[in-house]
Design an enzyme around this catalytic site. Structure first.
Site, PDB file in Angstrom:
ATOM      1  CB  SER A   1     -17.112 -48.552   4.296  1.00 21.49           C
ATOM      2  OG  SER A   1     -17.066 -47.217   4.768  1.00 21.49           O
TER       3      SER A   1
ATOM      4  CE1 TYR B   1     -14.563 -50.550   8.461  1.00 21.44           C
ATOM      5  CE2 TYR B   1     -14.738 -48.348   7.498  1.00 21.44           C
ATOM      6  CZ  TYR B   1     -15.321 -49.560   7.856  1.00 21.44           C
ATOM      7  OH  TYR B   1     -16.654 -49.779   7.602  1.00 21.44           O
TER       8      TYR B   1
HETATM    9  N1  NAD Z   1     -22.152 -48.762  10.984  1.00 15.78           N
HETATM   10  C1  NAD Z   1     -21.887 -48.022   9.923  1.00 15.78           C
HETATM   11  O1  NAD Z   1     -22.246 -46.856   9.884  1.00 15.78           O
HETATM   12  C2  NAD Z   1     -21.167 -48.627   8.738  1.00 15.78           C
HETATM   13  C3  NAD Z   1     -20.819 -47.798   7.669  1.00 15.78           C
HETATM   14  C4  NAD Z   1     -20.190 -48.352   6.558  1.00 15.78           C
HETATM   15  C5  NAD Z   1     -19.918 -49.711   6.524  1.00 15.78           C
HETATM   16  N2  NAD Z   1     -20.247 -50.502   7.591  1.00 15.78           N
HETATM   17  C6  NAD Z   1     -19.954 -51.935   7.501  1.00 15.78           C
HETATM   18  O2  NAD Z   1     -21.128 -52.668   7.786  1.00 15.78           O
HETATM   19  C7  NAD Z   1     -20.784 -53.933   8.347  1.00 15.78           C
HETATM   20  C8  NAD Z   1     -21.566 -54.149   9.635  1.00 15.78           C
HETATM   21  O3  NAD Z   1     -21.222 -53.129  10.561  1.00 15.78           O
HETATM   22  P1  NAD Z   1     -22.122 -52.775  11.835  1.00 15.78           P
HETATM   23  O4  NAD Z   1     -21.949 -51.321  12.046  1.00 15.78           O
HETATM   24  O5  NAD Z   1     -23.484 -53.330  11.711  1.00 15.78           O
HETATM   25  O6  NAD Z   1     -21.281 -53.525  12.991  1.00 15.78           O
HETATM   26  P2  NAD Z   1     -21.728 -54.250  14.343  1.00 15.78           P
HETATM   27  O7  NAD Z   1     -20.528 -54.168  15.226  1.00 15.78           O
HETATM   28  O8  NAD Z   1     -23.031 -53.717  14.841  1.00 15.78           O
HETATM   29  O9  NAD Z   1     -21.955 -55.768  13.882  1.00 15.78           O
HETATM   30  C9  NAD Z   1     -20.889 -56.565  13.431  1.00 15.78           C
HETATM   31  C10 NAD Z   1     -21.208 -58.025  13.717  1.00 15.78           C
HETATM   32  O10 NAD Z   1     -20.103 -58.804  13.224  1.00 15.78           O
HETATM   33  C11 NAD Z   1     -19.812 -59.820  14.173  1.00 15.78           C
HETATM   34  N3  NAD Z   1     -18.424 -60.252  14.047  1.00 15.78           N
HETATM   35  C12 NAD Z   1     -17.307 -59.582  14.438  1.00 15.78           C
HETATM   36  N4  NAD Z   1     -16.221 -60.320  14.204  1.00 15.78           N
HETATM   37  C13 NAD Z   1     -16.643 -61.485  13.634  1.00 15.78           C
HETATM   38  C14 NAD Z   1     -15.981 -62.651  13.179  1.00 15.78           C
HETATM   39  N5  NAD Z   1     -14.647 -62.776  13.273  1.00 15.78           N
HETATM   40  N6  NAD Z   1     -16.721 -63.647  12.658  1.00 15.78           N
HETATM   41  C15 NAD Z   1     -18.084 -63.533  12.590  1.00 15.78           C
HETATM   42  N7  NAD Z   1     -18.749 -62.459  13.018  1.00 15.78           N
HETATM   43  C16 NAD Z   1     -18.033 -61.441  13.543  1.00 15.78           C
HETATM   44  C17 NAD Z   1     -20.114 -59.169  15.521  1.00 15.78           C
HETATM   45  O11 NAD Z   1     -20.310 -60.160  16.546  1.00 15.78           O
HETATM   46  C18 NAD Z   1     -21.363 -58.353  15.206  1.00 15.78           C
HETATM   47  O12 NAD Z   1     -22.543 -59.095  15.429  1.00 15.78           O
HETATM   48  C19 NAD Z   1     -19.269 -53.904   8.534  1.00 15.78           C
HETATM   49  O13 NAD Z   1     -18.650 -54.578   7.444  1.00 15.78           O
HETATM   50  C20 NAD Z   1     -18.935 -52.424   8.506  1.00 15.78           C
HETATM   51  O14 NAD Z   1     -17.608 -52.181   8.092  1.00 15.78           O
HETATM   52  C21 NAD Z   1     -20.877 -49.979   8.693  1.00 15.78           C
END
Ligand code: NAD
Length: 267
Positions: free
Chosen positions: A148, A161
Site C-alpha cells: 500500500s 496497517y
Molecule cells: N482497497 C484499497 O484501496 C487498497 C489500497 C491499498 C492497498 N490495498 C491492499 O489490497 C489488498 C486487497 O484489498 P481489498 O481492498 O481488495 O480488500 P477486500 O476486503 O475487498 O478483499 C480481501 C479479501 O481477502 C480475504 N481474506 C481476509 N482474510 C483472509 C485470510 N485470513 N485468509 C485468506 N483470505 C482472507 C477476504 O475474504 C477478501 O476476499 C490488501 O492487501 C489491501 O491492504 C487495498
C-alpha cells in the site's frame, strides 16, 4: 515464439483473497491474459473448480497447515504453480491514542494489532515461504506482494496497517535478494486510493472518519487537488500491472515495489 505478447497462457497463478476487490480484479485480468487462477480465500469452501481456468480454494493465510494444503490442492488440480499473488489483507483504522476519549474502540489494542499483523504480515510470510519451496524445486516462479502507499508514506489513524505494509515492502526487497539465485522473482505493487472494495466498508469509513476527526460525509477530499491524475484508481489499473509482473516480460524486475497511485505517492 510466445502465443501472445504477454506469454502467460496456461500459467498457474494463486491469488490470495481473490473473492473480492483488488484480488478479484487481479484474477479477472490474469484469466483474460490466458492464465489459470486459483483463488485462495478464507470465504471459499473446500476446493471448487469454476470452468477450466478458475479454482476456489479455502485458505486461511494465517494458518500454516491451511496454506500448505491450499497450495498442494492447486498443484494437484493444475499440475503446477508458476506464481503467487499475496493480496489478502485487512485494514482496521485505529488511532494510537484516542485523546478525545469518545470512541475507545477505535484506539489500537492487542487484538487489532494481532489481527492486522497476522493477515498482512504472517500471511505473506507463510504463503511466500510455501510458494518459494515449490518454485525452488521446479526452478523458478514469481511472487507478487500487494502493499500500500501507506507502507512508505504512513497514514493518519492507520499506523499499524502502515507498519504491516512496510514489513511487506521489506519482504519484497529481501526475497528479491535471497530468491533470485533460484530463478524466483519477487515484486511489490502498492496501490493508493481506489474505487471501493470490500475493505472500504461502512464500518471502515466510520472508523476512519473518527480517527481523522471528521465525518463520513467529509471523508472524501477533492481528488482533483490531492491526486495528480485527479481521480481514484480503478481496480483494473492495479490488476493489469500485476498481470504484467507475473509474465516473463518483467524478467529483469525483482526486489522492488511499484506505486500505482496516480502520482500521489512519493514511493
Ligand atoms: N482497497 C484499497 O484501496 C487498497 C489500497 C491499498 C492497498 N490495498 C491492499 O489490497 C489488498 C486487497 O484489498 P481489498 O481492498 O481488495 O480488500 P477486500 O476486503 O475487498 O478483499 C480481501 C479479501 O481477502 C480475504 N481474506 C481476509 N482474510 C483472509 C485470510 N485470513 N485468509 C485468506 N483470505 C482472507 C477476504 O475474504 C477478501 O476476499 C490488501 O492487501 C489491501 O491492504 C487495498
Amino acid at each position: 515464439m510466445m502465443a501472445t505478447w504477454l506469454g502467460i497462457d496456461g500459467r498457474v497463478i494463486a491469488v490470495t483473497g481473490a473473492s473480492s476487490g483488488i484480488g478479484k480484479s487481479i484474477s479477472d485480468s490474469l484469466k483474460a491474459a490466458g492464465a489459470r487462477v486459483a483463488n485462495l480465500d478464507i470465504s471459499a469452501e473446500g476446493v471448487t473448480a469454476d470452468g477450466e481456468n478458475h479454482l476456489d480454494v479455502h485458505c486461511d493465510v494465517t494458518d500454516r497447515d491451511s496454506v500448505v494444503a491450499a497450495l498442494d490442492a492447486v498443484v494437484e488440480s493444475y499440475g503446477s504453480l508458476d506464481g503467487v499473488v499475496n493480496n489478502a489483507g485487512i485494514n482496521l483504522p485505529r488511532m494510537l491514542v484516542d485523546v478525545r476519549g469518545e470512541r475507545p474502540e477505535y484506539e489500537l489494542d492487542d487484538a487489532s494489532f494481532a489481527l492486522m499483523m497476522n493477515i498482512n504480515v504472517k500471511g505473506v510470510f507463510l504463503v511466500g515461504q510455501q510458494a518459494a519451496r515449490i518454485f525452488a524445486a521446479k526452478g523458478g516462479g514469481v511472487i507478487v506482494n500487494i502493499s500500500s502507499e501507506a507502507g512508505v508514506e504512513g497514514s493518519d489513524g492507520q499506523s499499524v496497517y502502515s507498519a504491516t505494509k512496510g514489513a511487506v515492502n521489506s519482504f519484497t526487497r529481501s526475497w528479491g535478494k535471497e530468491l533470485s539465485k533460484y530463478g524466483i522473482r519477487t515484486v511489490g505493487v502498492a496501490p493508493g486510493i481506489n474505487e471501493p472494495t470490500g475493505l472500504t466498508s461502512p464500518a471502515y469509513n466510520e472508523a476512519l472518519a473518527y480517527t481523522r476527526n471528521t465525518t463520513v460525509d467529509n471523508l472524501t477530499p477533492d481528488y482533483a487537488k490531492t491526486i495528480p491524475l485527479g481521480r481514484p484508481g480503478k481496480l483494473s489499473e492495479i490488476a493489469d500491472l500485476v498481470t504484467y509482473l507475473v509474465s516473463d516480460r518483467a524478467s529483469y524486475i525483482t526486489g522492488t515495489t511499484y506505486a500505482v497511485t496516480g502520482g500521489k505517492s512519493r514511493g
